[in-house]
Design a protein around this motif. Structure first.
Motif, PDB file in Angstrom:
ATOM      1  N   HIS A   1      92.251   4.079  26.747  1.00 52.10           N
ATOM      2  CA  HIS A   1      91.297   5.149  26.458  1.00 52.10           C
ATOM      3  C   HIS A   1      89.970   4.494  26.095  1.00 52.10           C
ATOM      4  O   HIS A   1      89.876   3.753  25.122  1.00 52.10           O
ATOM      5  N   TYR A   2      88.947   4.763  26.919  1.00 52.67           N
ATOM      6  CA  TYR A   2      87.626   4.185  26.678  1.00 52.67           C
ATOM      7  C   TYR A   2      86.843   5.126  25.772  1.00 52.67           C
ATOM      8  O   TYR A   2      86.643   6.295  26.101  1.00 52.67           O
ATOM      9  N   SER A   3      86.415   4.611  24.651  1.00 51.14           N
ATOM     10  CA  SER A   3      85.761   5.466  23.663  1.00 51.14           C
ATOM     11  C   SER A   3      84.400   5.992  24.132  1.00 51.14           C
ATOM     12  O   SER A   3      83.919   7.000  23.623  1.00 51.14           O
ATOM     13  N   PHE A   4      83.797   5.321  25.100  1.00 53.48           N
ATOM     14  CA  PHE A   4      82.486   5.765  25.599  1.00 53.48           C
ATOM     15  C   PHE A   4      82.597   6.422  26.976  1.00 53.48           C
ATOM     16  O   PHE A   4      81.643   6.422  27.749  1.00 53.48           O
ATOM     17  N   GLN A   5      83.748   6.995  27.292  1.00 50.60           N
ATOM     18  CA  GLN A   5      83.955   7.603  28.603  1.00 50.60           C
ATOM     19  C   GLN A   5      82.972   8.742  28.869  1.00 50.60           C
ATOM     20  O   GLN A   5      82.509   8.919  29.988  1.00 50.60           O
ATOM     21  N   LYS A   6      82.621   9.485  27.848  1.00 53.89           N
ATOM     22  CA  LYS A   6      81.664  10.587  28.038  1.00 53.89           C
ATOM     23  C   LYS A   6      80.290  10.054  28.436  1.00 53.89           C
ATOM     24  O   LYS A   6      79.579  10.690  29.219  1.00 53.89           O
ATOM     25  N   VAL A   7      79.933   8.883  27.923  1.00 59.46           N
ATOM     26  CA  VAL A   7      78.658   8.266  28.311  1.00 59.46           C
ATOM     27  C   VAL A   7      78.730   7.853  29.780  1.00 59.46           C
ATOM     28  O   VAL A   7      77.777   8.078  30.539  1.00 59.46           O
ATOM     29  N   VAL A   8      79.861   7.270  30.187  1.00 61.98           N
ATOM     30  CA  VAL A   8      80.040   6.886  31.589  1.00 61.98           C
ATOM     31  C   VAL A   8      79.940   8.122  32.477  1.00 61.98           C
ATOM     32  O   VAL A   8      79.258   8.099  33.514  1.00 61.98           O
ATOM     33  N   ASP A   9      80.599   9.200  32.077  1.00 64.51           N
ATOM     34  CA  ASP A   9      80.537  10.449  32.850  1.00 64.51           C
ATOM     35  C   ASP A   9      79.102  10.977  32.936  1.00 64.51           C
ATOM     36  O   ASP A   9      78.661  11.439  33.994  1.00 64.51           O
ATOM     37  N   LEU A  10      78.379  10.895  31.827  1.00 64.73           N
ATOM     38  CA  LEU A  10      76.987  11.332  31.804  1.00 64.73           C
ATOM     39  C   LEU A  10      76.146  10.503  32.771  1.00 64.73           C
ATOM     40  O   LEU A  10      75.336  11.050  33.533  1.00 64.73           O
ATOM     41  N   LYS A  11      76.342   9.189  32.746  1.00 66.69           N
ATOM     42  CA  LYS A  11      75.575   8.305  33.643  1.00 66.69           C
ATOM     43  C   LYS A  11      75.910   8.600  35.101  1.00 66.69           C
ATOM     44  O   LYS A  11      75.025   8.576  35.962  1.00 66.69           O
ATOM     45  N   THR A  12      77.163   8.896  35.376  1.00 63.49           N
ATOM     46  CA  THR A  12      77.564   9.243  36.739  1.00 63.49           C
ATOM     47  C   THR A  12      76.902  10.557  37.166  1.00 63.49           C
ATOM     48  O   THR A  12      76.400  10.676  38.292  1.00 63.49           O
ATOM     49  N   ASN A  13      76.869  11.527  36.264  1.00 61.11           N
ATOM     50  CA  ASN A  13      76.212  12.807  36.570  1.00 61.11           C
ATOM     51  C   ASN A  13      74.712  12.632  36.766  1.00 61.11           C
ATOM     52  O   ASN A  13      74.114  13.271  37.642  1.00 61.11           O
ATOM     53  N   GLU A  14      74.093  11.778  35.952  1.00 63.42           N
ATOM     54  CA  GLU A  14      72.659  11.523  36.103  1.00 63.42           C
ATOM     55  C   GLU A  14      72.371  10.877  37.451  1.00 63.42           C
ATOM     56  O   GLU A  14      71.381  11.203  38.102  1.00 63.42           O
ATOM     57  N   LYS A  15      73.253   9.972  37.881  1.00 59.26           N
ATOM     58  CA  LYS A  15      73.081   9.338  39.190  1.00 59.26           C
ATOM     59  C   LYS A  15      73.204  10.378  40.295  1.00 59.26           C
ATOM     60  O   LYS A  15      72.400  10.402  41.237  1.00 59.26           O
ATOM     61  N   ALA A  16      74.194  11.260  40.181  1.00 65.12           N
ATOM     62  CA  ALA A  16      74.381  12.308  41.193  1.00 65.12           C
ATOM     63  C   ALA A  16      73.160  13.221  41.255  1.00 65.12           C
ATOM     64  O   ALA A  16      72.712  13.617  42.335  1.00 65.12           O
ATOM     65  N   GLN A  17      72.607  13.534  40.090  1.00 69.21           N
ATOM     66  CA  GLN A  17      71.413  14.382  40.050  1.00 69.21           C
ATOM     67  C   GLN A  17      70.226  13.657  40.689  1.00 69.21           C
ATOM     68  O   GLN A  17      69.441  14.262  41.427  1.00 69.21           O
ATOM     69  N   ALA A  18      70.099  12.363  40.435  1.00 68.51           N
ATOM     70  CA  ALA A  18      69.011  11.583  41.034  1.00 68.51           C
ATOM     71  C   ALA A  18      69.174  11.524  42.554  1.00 68.51           C
ATOM     72  O   ALA A  18      68.179  11.587  43.292  1.00 68.51           O
ATOM     73  N   GLU A  19      70.412  11.428  43.029  1.00 68.14           N
ATOM     74  CA  GLU A  19      70.662  11.450  44.475  1.00 68.14           C
ATOM     75  C   GLU A  19      70.237  12.784  45.070  1.00 68.14           C
ATOM     76  O   GLU A  19      69.636  12.839  46.148  1.00 68.14           O
ATOM     77  N   TRP A  20      70.560  13.864  44.366  1.00 69.04           N
ATOM     78  CA  TRP A  20      70.183  15.196  44.842  1.00 69.04           C
ATOM     79  C   TRP A  20      68.658  15.341  44.883  1.00 69.04           C
ATOM     80  O   TRP A  20      68.103  15.896  45.838  1.00 69.04           O
ATOM     81  N   MET A  21      67.995  14.839  43.847  1.00 66.25           N
ATOM     82  CA  MET A  21      66.529  14.929  43.803  1.00 66.25           C
ATOM     83  C   MET A  21      65.905  14.118  44.949  1.00 66.25           C
ATOM     84  O   MET A  21      64.929  14.557  45.563  1.00 66.25           O
ATOM     85  N   LEU A  22      66.472  12.946  45.239  1.00 62.87           N
ATOM     86  CA  LEU A  22      65.967  12.141  46.353  1.00 62.87           C
ATOM     87  C   LEU A  22      66.183  12.873  47.670  1.00 62.87           C
ATOM     88  O   LEU A  22      65.285  12.911  48.517  1.00 62.87           O
ATOM     89  N   SER A  23      67.340  13.467  47.814  1.00 64.85           N
ATOM     90  CA  SER A  23      67.629  14.220  49.036  1.00 64.85           C
ATOM     91  C   SER A  23      66.632  15.360  49.227  1.00 64.85           C
ATOM     92  O   SER A  23      66.138  15.589  50.337  1.00 64.85           O
ATOM     93  N   THR A  24      66.328  16.055  48.141  1.00 68.71           N
ATOM     94  CA  THR A  24      65.349  17.144  48.198  1.00 68.71           C
ATOM     95  C   THR A  24      63.970  16.611  48.568  1.00 68.71           C
ATOM     96  O   THR A  24      63.267  17.215  49.400  1.00 68.71           O
ATOM     97  N   ALA A  25      63.586  15.491  47.978  1.00 68.28           N
ATOM     98  CA  ALA A  25      62.269  14.905  48.260  1.00 68.28           C
ATOM     99  C   ALA A  25      62.174  14.458  49.717  1.00 68.28           C
ATOM    100  O   ALA A  25      61.134  14.647  50.369  1.00 68.28           O
TER     101      ALA A  25
END
Length: 147
Positions: A4-28
């Motif tokens: 159990h990784y105690s910072f898993q929520k941070v990892v999930d957040l970073k993954t979501n931020e990357k996905a959002q950045a990909e979406w923003m690039l796609s839109t641009a």
């Protein structure tokens, strides 16, 4: 025992931020393509009008009609100039979004690497515990046989 990784929520957040950045690039990129397509249409229209003026010059066309066509070409030139600015702005936006995505990818990789190191450390500790338990069992067996 599970890892159990105690910072898993941070990892999930970073993954979501990357996905959002990909979406923003796609839109641009989509916006840039739209601007380039519009620019191409304007240039096509201008070329068509210039061709019409050349044909009209050889034929019998009123001066008023030629002036209207020329005024329309002037208007197209202004639109093309503005569209070049729009394309440049869209290109800058794409580059900004690429840089942002690169930052998010690096950030995510850092956290994924930290999680992987923690997982490896956990597995090593688990193996060490198991080995200690086996050693203790062997010691107890040896002591019982020695009696």
């Amino acid at each position: 025992m599970r890892f159990h990784y105690s910072f898993q929520k941070v990892v999930d957040l970073k993954t979501n931020e990357k996905a959002q950045a990909e979406w923003m690039l796609s839109t641009a990129v989509g916006q840039l393509q739209l601007e380039e397509q519009t620019l191409q249409q304007l240039m096509s229209e201008k070329s068509r009008m210039e061709h019409m003026i050349q044909q009209a010059a050889t034929g019998c066309v009123s001066l008023l009609k030629l002036q209207e066509m020329q005024a329309y070409i002037e208007h197209l030139n202004q639109c093309i100039s503005q569209k070049y600015s729009d394309v440049q702005r869209a290109e800058l936006n794409v580059q900004k979004n690429k840089d942002h995505l690169t930052d998010k990818i690096v950030d995510e990789k850092v956290w994924l690497k930290a999680r992987e190191k923690a997982r490896i450390s956990f597995q090593q500790e688990l193996l060490l515990r198991e080995q200690n338990e086996l050693d203790e069992m062997a010691t107890i067996r040896y002591a019982m046989r020695a009696r």
